[in-house]
Every structure is written in structure tokens, then in C-alpha cells.
Design an enzyme around this catalytic site. Structure first.
Site, PDB file in Angstrom:
ATOM      1  N   CYS A  90      -1.663  24.084  34.351  1.00  0.00           N
ATOM      2  CA  CYS A  90      -1.477  24.066  32.861  1.00  0.00           C
ATOM      3  C   CYS A  90      -2.705  24.121  31.994  1.00  0.00           C
ATOM      4  CB  CYS A  90      -0.434  23.045  32.299  1.00  0.00           C
ATOM      5  SG  CYS A  90      -0.200  23.173  30.383  1.00  0.00           S
TER       6      CYS A  90
ATOM      7  N   GLU B  39      -7.562 -19.653  -7.623  1.00  0.00           N
ATOM      8  CA  GLU B  39      -6.365 -18.979  -7.215  1.00  0.00           C
ATOM      9  C   GLU B  39      -5.562 -19.945  -6.564  1.00  0.00           C
ATOM     10  OE1 GLU B  39      -6.572 -15.798  -8.319  1.00  0.00           O
ATOM     11  OE2 GLU B  39      -5.351 -14.654  -6.818  1.00  0.00           O
TER      12      GLU B  39
ATOM     13  N   ASP C 180       2.299   1.622  -3.474  1.00  0.00           N
ATOM     14  CA  ASP C 180       1.300   1.991  -4.244  1.00  0.00           C
ATOM     15  C   ASP C 180       1.236   3.640  -4.212  1.00  0.00           C
ATOM     16  OD1 ASP C 180       0.838  -0.169  -5.512  1.00  0.00           O
ATOM     17  OD2 ASP C 180      -1.053  -0.799  -4.178  1.00  0.00           O
TER      18      ASP C 180
ATOM     19  N   ALA D 141       1.017  -1.113   0.114  1.00  0.00           N
ATOM     20  CA  ALA D 141       0.125   0.113  -0.142  1.00  0.00           C
ATOM     21  C   ALA D 141       0.920   1.103  -0.169  1.00  0.00           C
ATOM     22  CB  ALA D 141      -0.993  -0.043   1.073  1.00  0.00           C
TER      23      ALA D 141
ATOM     24  N   CYS E  48       2.079  26.340  29.023  1.00  0.00           N
ATOM     25  CA  CYS E  48       2.288  27.245  30.112  1.00  0.00           C
ATOM     26  C   CYS E  48       3.692  27.651  30.400  1.00  0.00           C
ATOM     27  CB  CYS E  48       1.567  26.534  31.190  1.00  0.00           C
ATOM     28  SG  CYS E  48       2.569  25.173  31.981  1.00  0.00           S
TER      29      CYS E  48
ATOM     30  N   ARG F  46      -1.538 -17.112 -15.568  1.00  0.00           N
ATOM     31  CA  ARG F  46      -2.233 -16.310 -16.300  1.00  0.00           C
ATOM     32  C   ARG F  46      -1.313 -15.523 -17.387  1.00  0.00           C
ATOM     33  NH1 ARG F  46      -3.182 -10.744 -16.164  1.00  0.00           N
ATOM     34  NH2 ARG F  46      -5.310 -10.188 -16.607  1.00  0.00           N
TER      35      ARG F  46
ATOM     36  N   SER G 226      -8.918  -9.512 -16.118  1.00  0.00           N
ATOM     37  CA  SER G 226      -8.856  -8.999 -14.880  1.00  0.00           C
ATOM     38  C   SER G 226     -10.125  -8.227 -14.463  1.00  0.00           C
ATOM     39  CB  SER G 226      -7.507  -8.130 -14.680  1.00  0.00           C
ATOM     40  OG  SER G 226      -6.785  -7.926 -15.890  1.00  0.00           O
ATOM     41  N   LEU G 227      -9.896  -7.704 -13.091  1.00  0.00           N
ATOM     42  CA  LEU G 227     -11.266  -7.110 -12.793  1.00  0.00           C
ATOM     43  C   LEU G 227     -11.089  -5.382 -12.625  1.00  0.00           C
ATOM     44  CD1 LEU G 227     -12.518  -9.565 -10.245  1.00  0.00           C
ATOM     45  CD2 LEU G 227     -13.453  -9.058 -12.685  1.00  0.00           C
TER      46      LEU G 227
ATOM     47  N   LYS H 209     -11.994 -12.236  -2.492  1.00  0.00           N
ATOM     48  CA  LYS H 209     -11.051 -12.074  -3.387  1.00  0.00           C
ATOM     49  C   LYS H 209      -9.765 -12.798  -2.832  1.00  0.00           C
ATOM     50  CE  LYS H 209      -9.098  -9.013  -6.906  1.00  0.00           C
ATOM     51  NZ  LYS H 209      -7.848  -9.248  -6.739  1.00  0.00           N
TER      52      LYS H 209
HETATM   53  S1  IVH Z   1     -13.646 -14.470 -10.572  1.00  0.00           S
HETATM   54  C1  IVH Z   1     -12.241 -11.843 -14.681  1.00  0.00           C
HETATM   55  N1  IVH Z   1     -13.103 -14.986  -7.958  1.00  0.00           N
HETATM   56  O1  IVH Z   1      -8.678 -11.812  -8.972  1.00  0.00           O
HETATM   57  C2  IVH Z   1     -11.839 -12.548 -13.486  1.00  0.00           C
HETATM   58  N2  IVH Z   1     -11.386 -13.892  -8.948  1.00  0.00           N
HETATM   59  O2  IVH Z   1      -8.441  -9.073 -10.543  1.00  0.00           O
HETATM   60  C3  IVH Z   1     -12.773 -13.050 -12.453  1.00  0.00           C
HETATM   61  N3  IVH Z   1      -9.502 -13.702  -7.576  1.00  0.00           N
HETATM   62  O3  IVH Z   1      -7.309 -12.664 -11.893  1.00  0.00           O
HETATM   63  C4  IVH Z   1     -12.300 -14.019 -11.837  1.00  0.00           C
HETATM   64  N4  IVH Z   1     -10.268 -14.363  -5.906  1.00  0.00           N
HETATM   65  O4  IVH Z   1      -7.213 -14.159 -10.051  1.00  0.00           O
HETATM   66  C5  IVH Z   1     -12.670 -14.317  -9.003  1.00  0.00           C
HETATM   67  N5  IVH Z   1     -12.979 -15.436  -5.876  1.00  0.00           N
HETATM   68  C6  IVH Z   1     -12.437 -15.162  -6.953  1.00  0.00           C
HETATM   69  C7  IVH Z   1     -11.140 -14.601  -6.711  1.00  0.00           C
HETATM   70  C8  IVH Z   1     -10.757 -14.118  -8.025  1.00  0.00           C
HETATM   71  C9  IVH Z   1      -9.079 -13.928  -6.680  1.00  0.00           C
HETATM   72  C10 IVH Z   1      -8.271 -13.222  -8.673  1.00  0.00           C
HETATM   73  C11 IVH Z   1      -8.418 -13.620  -9.872  1.00  0.00           C
HETATM   74  C12 IVH Z   1      -8.314 -12.732 -11.165  1.00  0.00           C
HETATM   75  C13 IVH Z   1      -8.213 -11.457 -10.217  1.00  0.00           C
HETATM   76  C14 IVH Z   1      -9.338 -10.363 -10.985  1.00  0.00           C
END
Ligand code: IVH
Length: 671
Positions: free
Chosen positions: A437, A179, A38, A35, A416, A137, A83-84, A116
Site C-alpha cells: 500500500c 487570594e 470561553d 477554555a 490502495c 472583591r 483587575s488586570l 497568579k
Molecule cells: S496582584 C490589580 N498577585 O488576579 C490587582 N493578584 O486579575 C493586582 N491574583 O484580582 C493584584 N494571584 O485576585 C496579584 N500573585 C498575585 C495574584 C493576583 C491572583 C488575582 C487577584 C486579582 C486578579 C487580577
């Protein structure tokens, strides 16, 4: 910041971020939290945005993730691994939901939500039910063939479990995604072992899992326990898996671990309740997590929503707010507390941490500042978790420009001007011993009047300040001399409010002994210790004369508390305050030795009571001549077990043969 200053700052930021990356990826060590790194990257990209011609190709902001390591074969994914996009709060989840509803206004949206996991994504290809390949990946289009390594992971089925219900998944190709994580406990054990062997320590579980999976020696992978937790299943025919909810049922049926808490939520309210619950409980999980994954449950709708850039529109990652960020120390001030302790406080360039704006952070004491070498003007890492007071974790001397100033503890109280002193040479804290004080008296009067102490209604922070400013009071004893006519001279008061305040002050001329002891604001004496002292000494005179030995024999009182009490009553200004109380006829009630139905009986409460507060119970017990203690000792007669009680007091009570009773039995005794 002008361009020249920005050039210098950018160069320093790049060096430090590169140093962080080198330690993290090559040496497997962490010189700061992710963090904090970042936060530095964020500052760098903001400066680059402001001065675009200062962007160079070697800037950490210009890095593209991915790439295949030599030694592994590159394999193309059957379907791109996306990715998300991140969202950080409820309003961003709502905005995401509104966007997708706008695209598909007729669709029905239920959301499938899971924790996650903080590991690395892996795709497993099963052909006719048998594991054929494991692929990282990579860049999303193709990854590394790590089959030999994933085969050593116990939670990766080498063949799919065969059941009638899910038989078709053992026909043709089934791709399972999930994962790979290292559990926190295994990570700690691995590092303990490495410490013993004198090896450099791993930075964190995710980094270790990723590094392990890319080892060319599968036996090494097998020796570091990794786990595969599944979150997706793909088939040639998408209709085989109509919802994400069903996907998890299939995965479990085929022999994979899935997170049991994942499920379908219909509203954002439900999602937020789930999010808040896991934000708090996440530290109890076996693996690290930094948020949730929220996706549209119906998979046909999910597909129809399509992809933007690298992420599907139909899912987002909800990230818990980071608890660390970097910022700049503008100044270091000294704050004087109620007991006179001088605490250095850093005034910060405001920064958002864990959802709140942080502008001050404690530096605890002078030696802490020197140990951390925090200087005025320094860039620093600040930590804030929950309600905890923000704290400076470390300074970043690498980012110094040369204009930073070393902080020197003032010799005199900033309020003071009384000389600051240390009680003992070993003490870390400097203190202002002047009870008059302004900083101290303001906090002390407020403490004296507070609900847990004397409980003077209407004597809040603003009124205390107004009375001090008007010169009507200097200490808590002065409160009792205030006349309504004097209050009427102040803007804040009218007839009714002035009389009301005077009445509520006068009503508290004979407080209980425990409340009075607590109200004096003696260092280290909390409300419970005050009760213990009151029960033992029964009069303020006895407490004033008590020796350290005598004080230490009270249940729940240790040496530090005992010393603090003796120090308090030997301080001339405190003796003066007590005399002032006495002369004004304000004195605590004495607890009588004899009489009272419960005399000779002592009570301890564990957990919470449903019919009254702990303080109420204590007062009622004391009125009947009993004593109330904070911990179970040889002299405890009853342990009262309330709701949500822990086990330690009960165990102790059983050891000492103390009677253990419930709230109902207590009520029969005291009613
Ligand atoms: S669903 C489009 N479920 O998070 C990907 N992903 O930023 C949707 N991840 O690359 C994946 N826990 O490796 C899903 N319960 C979970 C997850 C999960 C970790 C990771 C995954 C993906 C990344 C997305």
C-alpha cells in the site's frame, strides 16, 4: 455565514453558554472546560460584532460581573480593588513595557513577578493589628462582608505578628489583600467524599472556594479547607511600603503566606525564563494557576502610571495559552500508518490552541467516533497540550443544524483499495494488510532508513517520495537495487549526490540485528524492544521461528508484543519482503553465542550517560558478547546508574542483588 444562519447559530450558542453557566454556578458541575466555554463566547461575540442588530440584552456577552448576594452586607472598599489586563505572549509583554516607558521615560523599571493564583480576591482590614473585617472583591468599589467566614480560615491571622522590624504595621489601619484558594488535593478529597455521599460533584477548586466563602454557615466554611495567600499590603501612608518586593517581606513578617517563588526581575528575558519554567511546573503547585502577575516594582512609579478602565497601567496578567478551544469538523479522513492501522483523523476549521494553529485532530478509531458521536460538520471541543497530538474531547450536539453527517468507516483502504480488516473481532483498529500500500510503503521505507533504524544518510522524506514516485522502489529491500544512473534521471540528483546516496545505502547491507528488527517496522516494536529481542534470539532466523511462549519469556516482552511478532512473520507479504532482502544479499549480523569478554553478562542502564548515548553503550556491550536489556530482571548482571536516574530500577536491582555501578565503572568494564 449569512444573517439567517447567524441568527440560528447565535440562538444555539446562547443556549449552550447559558446551560454551561447554570451547571457551573448553580449545580456546581462542569459540562465543559472554562477554555472551551470561553471559545464559544468568543465565537458568539464575533458573530454579534458582524451582525450587531442580533445582540439582545440577555446575551451572555452583555453580562456585567459583580453584585451582592442577599444575606451579606455590602461594604465599600477603602481603595478600589482593580483587575488586570491580560497579555498572552512575549511580544505583548514587550508592548506593555514600551507603553509604560513612553509614559514615564525617566523612571527605572524593575518588575515584580508572582504566580497568579486561581482563587478569589479578598481584602482583610486590620485595625491596630487586629482583624476587623474580611471583604470580597465584589464590583471592585464595594464587596460583601464575609468576616465571619474568613475568620475560620487558618491562614488568615486574627492579629498581626508583632516584630520590631514591622511594628508600625500594627498601628492604625493595615489592609492586606490576597487570594483565597482551595488546594487541589483538598478539592479532590472533598469530591471523593461527595461521591461517597451521592452528592453532586464540585466543578473546580476556584468555584468551590468562592461558593464556600459565600455560605451563610461559618462552620461549613471551616470544614472545607481554604487558604489565604497574600499579595498586597496597603497603608494610609504609601511610603510605608516603597516596593512590591518589600510588601512581600512585610507580609511574611506579619504572619501571612506569600508565594516563595515571587521576585524582582530586571529584563523581559528573565521574566520569560520564569514564565516558561512555571508554565511547565505549574501542575506541581498545590493550587491552580493560569499565569503570572507582572507589576512595576517601585510603588510610587506604579501609582504615577494610573488606571485605565478597571486595571492599573503598571501591572498585567500573563496568561498561559488555553489548552482547549471549540471549532468545526470539516471532514473526517482515514490515514494509513506504517503498520497498516487505519486512523480516522478530523480535518478542522483551523483554530489557535496553546499557541499553535490546529487543523487536524486524531479520532483514534471507529469506536471512539461512535462513542463520542462526532459527525462531519459538528462543533467540537479540541484539546492540545504541549507536543501531544490534538484530540477531540467531545462533540457539542446542542449546536447541530441538522446538516451534519454521520461518519462511516470505509470498507477499503483509501490509498490502495485493499479491503480493511480486523485481526481479531475484539480489535478496535481496522488495518490495511497490503504491505505494498503506497501509504504504508512510504512510511515503512522512511522508518527503515531512519537514524534509529538502518541509518541511511540522505534518505529523508523527500527522497523517499521521489524514488517511490519514479517507480524505483516499492519496499525497503528495493533500496539496495538502486543505481546511480537511475537517480540521475531525477531532477533532485546530480553526479555527486546520486553516488553519495548509493554508497550510503550499500554501506548498510549488514546492519546490526537490533537495528534490522526495528527497521522492519513491526507493530509495537520500539528501538529498545528490538534490542531485547536481538540479544535473546541472536539471529533473525531464530526470531522468525519463535513461538508466542518463547517470545513472552524475553525480559521486557509482553503478550501483545509477542503476538505482534508472530503475526508479522506469518504474514505472506512480510515473508516475501524478507526473502527479497536475502536474495539481494542484505541480511543482519548474527550475534555469536561464544567468545567475547562480556559473554554471560547482561546490562541495564537507568538515567542518561554523559560520555555516550544509550544506543552506543548497547552496541559496545554487544560487541563484547554481553547483552543489553531494558528492565532489571533476575538475569541482569549490572545496573548502570547515569544522571537524573529515577529510583524504581535501583530499588529493583537491590531487591534482586544485581550489581549497581556508575558510568565510570561501566567504562572500565567496556574499555
Ligand atoms: S496582584 C490589580 N498577585 O488576579 C490587582 N493578584 O486579575 C493586582 N491574583 O484580582 C493584584 N494571584 O485576585 C496579584 N500573585 C498575585 C495574584 C493576583 C491572583 C488575582 C487577584 C486579582 C486578579 C487580577
Amino acid at each position: 455565514m449569512n444573517k439567517l444562519q447567524a441568527t440560528k447559530r447565535i440562538a444555539k450558542l446562547k443556549d449552550l453558554i447559558n446551560d454551561y453557566r447554570y451547571h457551573y454556578h448553580v449545580l456546581n458541575e462542569s459540562i465543559m472546560s472554562e477554555a472551551a466555554a470561553d471559545s464559544l463566547k468568543h465565537e458568539l461575540s464575533q458573530l454579534e460584532e458582524q451582525f450587531p442588530d442580533l445582540i439582545t440584552p440577555d446575551s451572555p456577552t452583555q453580562r456585567v460581573a459583580g453584585g451582592i448576594l442577599p444575606g451579606f452586607t455590602e461594604v465599600r472598599h477603602r481603595q478600589r480593588m482593580l483587575s488586570l489586563n491580560d497579555v498572552f505572549d512575549r511580544s505583548e509583554i514587550e508592548a506593555w513595557r514600551a507603553r509604560i516607558i513612553k509614559i514615564l521615560p525617566d523612571a527605572k523599571f524593575d518588575f515584580f513577578t508572582d504566580i497568579k493564583m486561581d482563587g478569589l480576591a479578598c481584602s482583610l482590614i486590620y485595625s491596630n493589628g487586629v482583624l476587623e473585617r474580611g471583604i470580597t472583591r465584589g464590583d471592585g468599589f464595594s464587596g460583601e462582608d464575609v468576616t465571619v467566614n474568613v475568620r475560620t480560615i487558618e491562614t488568615v491571622p486574627l492579629s498581626l505578628r508583632h516584630t520590631n522590624e514591622f511594628a508600625k504595621f500594627s498601628e492604625g489601619v493595615t489592609e492586606v489583600r490576597g487570594e483565597i484558594v482551595m488546594y487541589k488535593a483538598d478539592f479532590e478529597r472533598a469530591n471523593e467524599q461527595r461521591a461517597k455521599e451521592g452528592l453532586p460533584l464540585f466543578a473546580n477548586p476556584r468555584n468551590t472556594a468562592a461558593g464556600t466563602l459565600r455560605q451563610l454557615d461559618p462552620s461549613l466554611v471551616a470544614s472545607r479547607k481554604l487558604h489565604f495567600r497574600a499579595y498586597d499590603i496597603l497603608r494610609e501612608n504609601p511610603a510605608d511600603v516603597p516596593t512590591n518586593d518589600y510588601a512581600y517581606a512585610v507580609l511574611a513578617g506579619l504572619g501571612f503566606i506569600t508565594n516563595p517563588m515571587a521576585g524582582v526581575f530586571k529584563s523581559i528575558d528573565e521574566i520569560m525564563t520564569f514564565a516558561d519554567k512555571w508554565a511547565e511546573k505549574r501542575h506541581d503547585l498545590e493550587f491552580n494557576t493560569d499565569g503570572l502577575v507582572i507589576k512595576v516594582n517601585d510603588r510610587a512609579t506604579y501609582e504615577r502610571l494610573g488606571v485605565v478602565g478597571k486595571a492599573p497601567r503598571a501591572a498585567v496578567a500573563y496568561k498561559y495559552a488555553a489548552e482547549q478551544a471549540t471549532t468545526i469538523v470539516r471532514d473526517i479522513l482515514v490515514s494509513i500508518g506504517r503498520t497498516g492501522i487505519a486512523t480516522p483523523v478530523a480535518v478542522l476549521e483551523p483554530v489557535q490552541i496553546a499557541g499553535t494553529k490546529v487543523q487536524m485532530a486524531t479520532l483514534h478509531n471507529e469506536s471512539e467516533i461512535h462513542r463520542k458521536d462526532v459527525r462531519i460538520g459538528d462543533s467540537v471541543i479540541v484539546h492540545k497540550a504541549g507536543d501531544i497530538i490534538p484530540e477531540i474531547v467531545q462533540a457539542l450536539p446542542q449546536l447541530r443544524s441538522g446538516s451534519e453527517k454521520v461518519f462511516a468507516m470505509p470498507k477499503n483502504c483509501p490509498d490502495c483499495n485493499h479491503p480493511l480488516s480486523k485481526q481479531k473481532a475484539v480489535d478496535v483498529a481496522w488495518r490495511c494488510l497490503n504491505t505494498a500500500c503506497p501509504s504504508r510503503s512510504w512510511k515503512l521505507i522512511q522508518h527503515y532508513a531512519s537514524k534509529e533504524a538502518i541509518d541511511i544518510e540522505g534518505m529523508g522524506e523527500k527522497n523517499v517520495i521521489a524514488l517511490l514516485d519514479a517507480g524505483l522502489i516499492d519496499d525497503p529491500a528495493d533500496l539496495y537495487n538502486i543505481k546511480a544512473e537511475q537517480l540521475l534521471q531525477l531532477d533532485r540528483f546530480a553526479d555527486i549526490s546520486a553516488n553519495k546516496l548509493v554508497t550510503s545505502i550499500q554501506a548498510k547491507r549488514s546492519p546490526t540485528l537490533a537495528r534490522f528488527i526495528y527497521g522492519l517496522g513491526i507493530r509495537h516494536i520500539g528501538a529498545q524492544t528490538a534490542i531485547d529481542l536481538a540479544n535473546y534470539f541472536r539471529s533473525i532466523e531464530a526470531l522468525m521461528e519463535a513461538s508466542i511462549d518463547e517470545l513472552s519469556s524475553v525480559n521486557g516482552v509482553g503478550e501483545i508484543v509477542a503476538e505482534s511478532v508472530v503475526e508479522y512473520f506469518s504474514e505472506p507479504s512480510n515473508k516475501k519482503l524478507l526473502n527479497k532482502f536475502k536474495n539481494r544479499g542484505v541480511w543482519p549480523k548474527t550475534i555469536s553465542h561464544t567468545g567475547g569478554r562480556l559473554s554471560g553478562n547482561s546490562f541495564v542502564i537507568t538515567g542518561t550517560l554523559t560520555t555516550m548515548s544509550r544506543e552506543e553503550a548497547a552496541e559496545r556491550i554487544r560487541l563484547l558478547g554481553g547483552t543489553f536489556q531494558s528492565s532489571v530482571g533476575k538475569d541482569t548482571t549490572y545496573l548502570v546508574v547515569g544522571e537524573k536516574a529515577g529510583s524504581s530500577k535501583i530499588v529493583k536491582a537491590k531487591e534482586l542483588n544485581t550489581k549497581v555501578i556508575n558510568e565510570e565503572q561501566l567504562l572500565t568494564i567496556i574499555d
